[in-house]
Each structure stands twice: as C-alpha cells, then as structure tokens.
Design an enzyme around this catalytic site. Structure first.
Site, short mmCIF file in Angstrom:
data_model
loop_
_atom_site.label_atom_id
_atom_site.label_comp_id
_atom_site.label_asym_id
_atom_site.label_seq_id
_atom_site.Cartn_x
_atom_site.Cartn_y
_atom_site.Cartn_z
N SER A 129 3.63 -2.03 10.33
CA SER A 129 5.08 -2.11 10.52
C SER A 129 5.65 -3.49 10.18
O SER A 129 6.61 -3.94 10.80
CB SER A 129 5.46 -1.71 11.96
OG SER A 129 5.09 -0.36 12.21
N ASN B 251 0.87 -1.18 0.00
CA ASN B 251 0.00 0.00 0.00
C ASN B 251 0.91 1.22 0.00
O ASN B 251 1.49 1.56 1.03
CB ASN B 251 -0.89 -0.03 1.25
CG ASN B 251 -1.73 1.23 1.39
OD1 ASN B 251 -1.78 2.05 0.47
ND2 ASN B 251 -2.38 1.39 2.53
N LYS C 67 0.14 4.26 -0.29
CA LYS C 67 -0.51 5.44 0.29
C LYS C 67 -0.27 6.66 -0.63
O LYS C 67 -0.20 6.50 -1.84
CB LYS C 67 -0.02 5.65 1.73
CG LYS C 67 -0.17 4.36 2.56
CD LYS C 67 0.03 4.54 4.04
CE LYS C 67 -0.17 3.21 4.75
NZ LYS C 67 -0.08 3.29 6.19
N GLY D 205 2.72 2.45 10.84
CA GLY D 205 3.67 3.54 10.68
C GLY D 205 4.35 3.95 11.98
O GLY D 205 4.99 5.00 12.05
N HIS E 255 -9.46 1.27 4.84
CA HIS E 255 -8.19 1.45 5.56
C HIS E 255 -8.41 2.39 6.74
O HIS E 255 -9.21 3.33 6.65
CB HIS E 255 -7.12 2.00 4.61
CG HIS E 255 -5.75 1.96 5.21
ND1 HIS E 255 -5.32 2.90 6.11
CD2 HIS E 255 -4.75 1.06 5.08
CE1 HIS E 255 -4.08 2.57 6.50
NE2 HIS E 255 -3.71 1.47 5.89
N GLU F 144 -6.78 4.79 7.82
CA GLU F 144 -6.56 6.22 7.51
C GLU F 144 -7.79 6.81 6.84
O GLU F 144 -8.12 7.98 7.05
CB GLU F 144 -5.30 6.37 6.65
CG GLU F 144 -4.04 6.12 7.48
CD GLU F 144 -2.87 5.51 6.73
OE1 GLU F 144 -2.87 5.53 5.48
OE2 GLU F 144 -1.95 5.00 7.40
N GLU G 12 -5.21 -4.77 10.54
CA GLU G 12 -4.20 -3.74 10.77
C GLU G 12 -4.49 -3.03 12.09
O GLU G 12 -5.30 -2.09 12.13
CB GLU G 12 -4.21 -2.71 9.63
CG GLU G 12 -3.91 -3.30 8.27
CD GLU G 12 -3.32 -2.26 7.32
OE1 GLU G 12 -2.31 -2.57 6.69
OE2 GLU G 12 -3.86 -1.14 7.23
P1 13P Z 1 3.17 0.49 7.70
O1 13P Z 1 3.69 -0.81 7.10
O2 13P Z 1 3.89 1.68 7.22
O3 13P Z 1 3.05 0.39 9.19
O4 13P Z 1 1.67 0.65 7.14
C1 13P Z 1 0.78 -0.42 7.22
C2 13P Z 1 -0.43 -0.07 6.46
O5 13P Z 1 -1.20 0.79 6.84
C3 13P Z 1 -0.67 -0.79 5.21
O6 13P Z 1 -1.94 -0.55 4.73
#
Ligand code: 13P
Length: 253
Positions: A213, A9, A11, A173, A95, A97, A167
């Site tokens: 992560s 992803n 983003k 992150g 997601h 976010e 997640e």
């Molecule tokens: P990170 O791997 O940067 O923690 O992000 C995970 C994520 O949100 C994947 O959709």
C-alpha cells in the site's frame, strides 16, 4: 549512499497494449530519471511491448517470476534467458502471492535467485510476515527463515546485485501501510541478517525496498527512513501519475 529503486509490480493486470500505454505515460515524465532506478514489471505477455516502449530511456523492465532451470520439459514456465532475451534486467522472486497461491518456498526462491544471478538478472527477493505471525511476535523468526533460506549460498559479489523487498502480507492491497517506524525496524533487522550472511560493507550496499500500500501520500515519509531504499508498488503502479509521484518522492528523499 544506496541509490533508491522504485519498481512497479503490475501483477496480473494490463494486456500488452495497455502495458505499452502505461509505459509510454511513465516514460514521458521519467525518461531521463537518473537519481532513482525505475523498474516496470509487467505480466510476461506485456514484457516485449513494454521493453520496446521504454527502450532508449533510463527505465528498466523486470518480470514477476521465472523458473530456475535453463530449459527443458517444464510446461508453462519461463527461463531467465527468455527474460533476458526480452531485455529484462530484474525479476521479482518469492512474492507473497506466489508463496500463498502457487507453493513458492524458500528453497525454490533460492534456486531461482541463483539462476537469475547466473543469467545476469537482478533478483528482487520478497519477504514478509502475515498478520497472524506479526500478532504472535514471530516477525523476526519468519523473516530470518525467509532471508537465510532464500539467499543461501550467495557470494558477497552476488549480494550486491540482489534487491530485497520487505512486504508485510497484511499491508498488501489492503490500504494498511506499515508505519515508517515499523518498516524501518524490520529493514534494519534484515540488514543485520545480510551482514551475518556476508559482511557489513556488503550488507550496507544492498537495497531494501518496502512494499504494501505504498502510494504518493505515504511514500516520502517511508523513504525518509535510513534503511528504506525504495518501494515495490502494486496498485499505485497501475496509474501513471501515482507511480510518477512516488518516483519523484524517492528522488527528493
Ligand atoms: P500494493 O501496493 O497494491 O499493496 O501491492 C504491494 C505489492 O504486493 C507489490 O509487490
């Protein structure tokens, strides 16, 4: 046996040109990978370039969001058919976010899931608890609400084309990963919920990715757990070598 699936992803990172370069670097190593499903999910503006870069390889392309309507007056939105037109086969939905910053709800995730499946896209439906919810012992109730709401009304046949991504929001992150045991516990719980929504053979066929992560150093251990069927990778997917190493860990798991 469920085939492992590793999705990047990206983003809101990478222009079309940068995305093309990253896709080419991934393709150089993984073009013939068949043990693991490999998916790249760029921003909308890079989808076309990435699709062209990986065409003819085993690598698939996905989007990070879509609208549930087929077309119409929805300024700024993108339909499932538009994604299919750019050779997308997957779409990330719900997601954290999008839930946190853009008002995504279980109801909108559900409408999008139905629309994606109707258009022939495989939805990657994201669920996960916040740190506050974990500390208040609400993991099960939060995930149950997200799964039951987001996946309401699907047939068993449709479930087989759905991927779930667990997640935990506190692990995204932050560099904090759920331990393999913590993740496994939630994955097993999710599979139990899927069995109630459909039936056990169907639930046993659905792939559940871990996200938060995940990186080369912790992927193998997470992927060794019985209900962890892959990863949804954020930061580490922006670096070709890290992403490739995670895919190789999945192939060896
Ligand atoms: P990170 O791997 O940067 O923690 O992000 C995970 C994520 O949100 C994947 O959709």
């Amino acid at each position: 046996m469920r085939k492992k699936i590793i999705a990047g992803n990206w983003k809101m990172n990478k222009t079309a040109g940068e995305g093309e370069a990253l896709a080419n670097a991934v393709k150089r190593e993984l073009s013939a990978e068949t043990k693991v499903d490999v998916v790249l999910c760029p921003a909308f503006t890079a989808i076309s370039a990435v699709s062209q870069a990986v065409s003819g390889s085993q690598i698939a392309v996905g989007a990070q969001n879509m609208h549930w309507e087929a077309d119409g007056a929805y300024t700024g939105e993108i339909s499932a058919a538009m994604l299919r037109d750019l050779y997308c086969r997957y779409v990330i939905l719900g997601h954290s976010e999008r839930r946190q910053y853009f008002g995504e709800t279980d109801e909108s995730v559900n409408k999008k899931t139905h629309a994606a499946l109707a258009a022939g896209l495989k939805p990657i439906v994201c669920v996960g608890e916040t740190l506050e919810e974990r500390e208040a012992d609400q993991i099960e109730s939060v995930i149950t609400t997200q799964i039951n709401g987001g996946l309401a009304g699907l047939t068993s046949a449709q479930f087989k084309n759905v991927i779930i991504a667990y997640e935990p929001v506190w692990a995204i992150g932050t560099g904090k990963t759920a331990t393999p045991e913590q993740a496994q516990d939630v994955h097993a719980m999710i599979r139990g919920l899927l069995a109630k929504l459909s039936d056990k053979p169907t639930a046993d066929s659905v792939r559940i990715q871990y996200g938060g992560s995940m990186k080369p150093g912790n992927a193998a251990e997470l992927l060794s757990k019985p209900d962890i069927d892959g990863g949804l990778i954020g930061g580490a997917a922006l670096d070709a070598q890290s992403f490739i190493e995670i895919v190789k860990a999945a192939a060896d798991a």
